[in-house]
Design a protein around this motif. Sequence first.
Motif, PDB file in Angstrom:
ATOM      1  N   UNK A 172     -12.826  16.990  -2.685  1.00  0.00           N
ATOM      2  CA  UNK A 172     -14.220  16.943  -2.226  1.00  0.00           C
ATOM      3  C   UNK A 172     -14.460  17.861  -1.033  1.00  0.00           C
ATOM      4  N   UNK A 173     -13.368  18.293  -0.380  1.00  0.00           N
ATOM      5  CA  UNK A 173     -13.455  19.119   0.827  1.00  0.00           C
ATOM      6  C   UNK A 173     -14.342  18.457   1.874  1.00  0.00           C
ATOM      7  N   UNK A 174     -14.124  17.148   2.079  1.00  0.00           N
ATOM      8  CA  UNK A 174     -14.951  16.424   3.039  1.00  0.00           C
ATOM      9  C   UNK A 174     -14.216  15.173   3.501  1.00  0.00           C
ATOM     10  N   UNK A 175     -14.709  14.628   4.618  1.00  0.00           N
ATOM     11  CA  UNK A 175     -14.178  13.373   5.158  1.00  0.00           C
ATOM     12  C   UNK A 175     -14.948  12.199   4.546  1.00  0.00           C
ATOM     13  N   UNK A 176     -14.222  11.259   3.973  1.00  0.00           N
ATOM     14  CA  UNK A 176     -14.806  10.060   3.375  1.00  0.00           C
ATOM     15  C   UNK A 176     -13.921   8.866   3.721  1.00  0.00           C
ATOM     16  N   UNK A 177     -14.317   7.647   3.345  1.00  0.00           N
ATOM     17  CA  UNK A 177     -13.548   6.470   3.765  1.00  0.00           C
ATOM     18  C   UNK A 177     -12.078   6.535   3.350  1.00  0.00           C
ATOM     19  N   UNK A 178     -11.219   6.144   4.269  1.00  0.00           N
ATOM     20  CA  UNK A 178      -9.796   6.049   3.969  1.00  0.00           C
ATOM     21  C   UNK A 178      -9.567   4.961   2.920  1.00  0.00           C
ATOM     22  N   UNK A 179      -8.463   5.028   2.171  1.00  0.00           N
ATOM     23  CA  UNK A 179      -8.188   3.985   1.179  1.00  0.00           C
ATOM     24  C   UNK A 179      -8.242   2.589   1.810  1.00  0.00           C
ATOM     25  N   UNK A 180      -9.036   1.708   1.211  1.00  0.00           N
ATOM     26  CA  UNK A 180      -9.195   0.355   1.735  1.00  0.00           C
ATOM     27  C   UNK A 180     -10.432   0.172   2.583  1.00  0.00           C
ATOM     28  N   UNK A 181     -11.056   1.282   2.998  1.00  0.00           N
ATOM     29  CA  UNK A 181     -12.225   1.207   3.873  1.00  0.00           C
ATOM     30  C   UNK A 181     -13.545   1.325   3.101  1.00  0.00           C
ATOM     31  N   UNK A 182     -13.462   1.504   1.789  1.00  0.00           N
ATOM     32  CA  UNK A 182     -14.686   1.743   1.029  1.00  0.00           C
ATOM     33  C   UNK A 182     -15.634   0.548   1.063  1.00  0.00           C
ATOM     34  N   UNK A 183     -15.071  -0.660   1.066  1.00  0.00           N
ATOM     35  CA  UNK A 183     -15.907  -1.855   0.929  1.00  0.00           C
ATOM     36  C   UNK A 183     -15.758  -2.832   2.093  1.00  0.00           C
ATOM     37  N   UNK A 184     -15.011  -2.452   3.120  1.00  0.00           N
ATOM     38  CA  UNK A 184     -14.816  -3.338   4.268  1.00  0.00           C
ATOM     39  C   UNK A 184     -14.821  -2.510   5.544  1.00  0.00           C
ATOM     40  N   UNK A 185     -15.427  -3.061   6.583  1.00  0.00           N
ATOM     41  CA  UNK A 185     -15.462  -2.374   7.871  1.00  0.00           C
ATOM     42  C   UNK A 185     -14.253  -2.831   8.680  1.00  0.00           C
ATOM     43  N   UNK A 186     -13.184  -2.063   8.589  1.00  0.00           N
ATOM     44  CA  UNK A 186     -11.950  -2.396   9.295  1.00  0.00           C
ATOM     45  C   UNK A 186     -11.894  -1.739  10.663  1.00  0.00           C
ATOM     46  N   UNK A 187     -12.921  -0.961  10.987  1.00  0.00           N
ATOM     47  CA  UNK A 187     -12.957  -0.312  12.289  1.00  0.00           C
ATOM     48  C   UNK A 187     -11.732   0.556  12.521  1.00  0.00           C
ATOM     49  N   UNK A 188     -11.251   0.535  13.757  1.00  0.00           N
ATOM     50  CA  UNK A 188     -10.052   1.289  14.125  1.00  0.00           C
ATOM     51  C   UNK A 188      -8.883   0.333  14.329  1.00  0.00           C
ATOM     52  N   UNK A 189      -8.833  -0.725  13.528  1.00  0.00           N
ATOM     53  CA  UNK A 189      -7.867  -1.803  13.776  1.00  0.00           C
ATOM     54  C   UNK A 189      -6.968  -2.104  12.580  1.00  0.00           C
ATOM     55  N   UNK A 190      -6.840  -1.162  11.656  1.00  0.00           N
ATOM     56  CA  UNK A 190      -5.910  -1.397  10.551  1.00  0.00           C
ATOM     57  C   UNK A 190      -4.537  -0.884  10.959  1.00  0.00           C
ATOM     58  N   UNK A 191      -3.568  -1.787  11.177  1.00  0.00           N
ATOM     59  CA  UNK A 191      -2.283  -1.372  11.746  1.00  0.00           C
ATOM     60  C   UNK A 191      -1.449  -0.529  10.787  1.00  0.00           C
ATOM     61  N   UNK A 192      -0.699   0.379  11.351  1.00  0.00           N
ATOM     62  CA  UNK A 192       0.284   1.160  10.611  1.00  0.00           C
ATOM     63  C   UNK A 192       1.583   0.360  10.602  1.00  0.00           C
ATOM     64  N   UNK A 193       2.035  -0.014   9.427  1.00  0.00           N
ATOM     65  CA  UNK A 193       3.209  -0.885   9.328  1.00  0.00           C
ATOM     66  C   UNK A 193       4.476  -0.071   9.065  1.00  0.00           C
ATOM     67  N   UNK A 194       5.655  -0.625   9.380  1.00  0.00           N
ATOM     68  CA  UNK A 194       6.910   0.111   9.148  1.00  0.00           C
ATOM     69  C   UNK A 194       7.096   0.512   7.697  1.00  0.00           C
ATOM     70  N   UNK A 195       6.697  -0.362   6.747  1.00  0.00           N
ATOM     71  CA  UNK A 195       6.866  -0.038   5.341  1.00  0.00           C
ATOM     72  C   UNK A 195       6.068   1.174   4.915  1.00  0.00           C
ATOM     73  N   UNK A 196       4.953   1.421   5.589  1.00  0.00           N
ATOM     74  CA  UNK A 196       4.117   2.587   5.282  1.00  0.00           C
ATOM     75  C   UNK A 196       4.665   3.834   5.971  1.00  0.00           C
ATOM     76  N   UNK A 197       4.833   3.745   7.265  1.00  0.00           N
ATOM     77  CA  UNK A 197       5.128   4.954   8.039  1.00  0.00           C
ATOM     78  C   UNK A 197       6.550   5.449   7.816  1.00  0.00           C
ATOM     79  N   UNK A 198       7.456   4.585   7.364  1.00  0.00           N
ATOM     80  CA  UNK A 198       8.833   5.023   7.140  1.00  0.00           C
ATOM     81  C   UNK A 198       8.914   6.038   6.016  1.00  0.00           C
TER      82      UNK A 198
END
Length: 527
Positions: free
Chosen positions: A89-115
């Motif tokens: 799309x060459x554009x900024x749009x909601x991150x996965x999981x943010x399409x239908x919920x307002x998670x703000x800037x508080x969705x934690x990065x977990x070890x299972x993801x970032x590893x």
Amino acid sequence: MSPITPALIKNISSSATYDNPQLKRRFEVFTRDGKLYQSEYGLDADGKESFRDTHQLEWIIGAGVNGFGAILQDDHHLFQAPLSFYSKAMDWEPSPGYEFADLGFNRPITPGCISCHSGRPNAVAGTNGKFEATPFSQLAIGCERCHGPGAAHVQLMSGEPVHSSGKGPLSDTMIINPARLTPYMADNICMACHQAGDVRVLKPGKTYRDIRPGLPLDETLSILMVPPTPEAPPSKDHVDHYYSMTLSKCYRASKGKLSCITCHDPHIEPSREEAPAYFNSKCLTCHTRQSCKLPLETRMQQKPADNCIGCHMPQRDIQVISHSTATNHRIVATPDEPFPDVTFMQTTAALPNLIHINPAHRSVSGQQADPLPLLTLLQAYGELAQDKPEYVASYLKVLSQLEQTQPNDPLVQAALGRRDLKDGNFSNAADHLRRSLQAGPAVATTYADLADALTHLGQTAEARPLIEKAIQLDPFNPITKKMLVVNLIQAKQYPEAKKSLEDYLKVFPQDDFMRQMLHRAESTTQP
């Protein structure tokens, strides 16, 4: 993964606005003084800003094939940013999981993801998104991910004493060459990141740092999947590449000799233009050009021309990520090729309602694997039961077994406490939860559950320090912060409740209900 620097900002799209009418939110991406920011704000009925929350982004995550996301840091905790950049799309749009919920800037990065997205992340074990003062010792995926820890090898070769687990056919002090492992053990290295399953459970006392090339992945991490049925066949292939590969005729005909590195060289990433010829050469190690039933003239007219993977491993949309595609790793002769019968015959008598994808002692000959530890099953069923009620009975059955066999385990006591809490047996719940805290490490959810049980028993004052402890351990959890507000209101400590509400909204300004609650509190205290 890379840090966001002025040089990087010049090469990415760093200005955008996104409106989400469903959530009544507007998001912005912008730069200032060589730094990248995202902002979220809401509009009231008069069109005025009801709140604005702005954060500096510190890292970009992703290779950019489908796009990339961003990570921010707050008080040693890492969080996903609400907007991601999508290449298609060459554009900024909601991150996965943010399409239908307002998670703000508080969705934690977990070890299972970032590893799986960085070389050496320094997550603090047992926390929800907390990292050490230096969050990453290595940002990019490095040599050690596939070849093992270099420092331990140097110490060993230098004659220095060095700790080794000593498990398996290879020591974790050796440099591992995946090409010299059995195909399945080589695949274990890839599975750590490229095989999600439906639930992944760390073995007791293990962290993602304990995963070692050359050792069975299941010694550290068990990967389990809900069994597919003919009515609901496997439909996802986002990060289930290994499982998809095993359902291929190529894999089954090779009797397990085909592995991830048969086709993928971790040291080479062919460009989009180079990929057809590169992977054709891999196919032709087993097949010939005459193997293809499609006439050469027809193949050459396609774009790109004569492209094996274009027909036999087609790209398909990733349902959980907008504007994104992934290669289907089930190699098919035709697009409508049915799944093999084995797809629906992968459970065992010992585990009839889950597929254990990576048992430690798996063999192609069908050797029976060791049964999963009950603690692993408890965590797997517990996670699945949150969205799949059919697993509740299995969860409770395993919990009852553990109550008899491992009654002193803190995880078991915490689970018993939560079970009794949901059943309304608040006194029994409190007893179990106290035992859990006495037997094991401090866990925020256990403190919160104990506070909940005591509140139901009318012990509001005794519950408060437990809520505060839960907040101390997990300061960005909205549920426990709300619990503290309610507790103070119940105790009629209104000034303290108002301050607690103000503290909550500093972290979660997007919460309209709590903001209205504060507005009412301020209205009633004005002269």
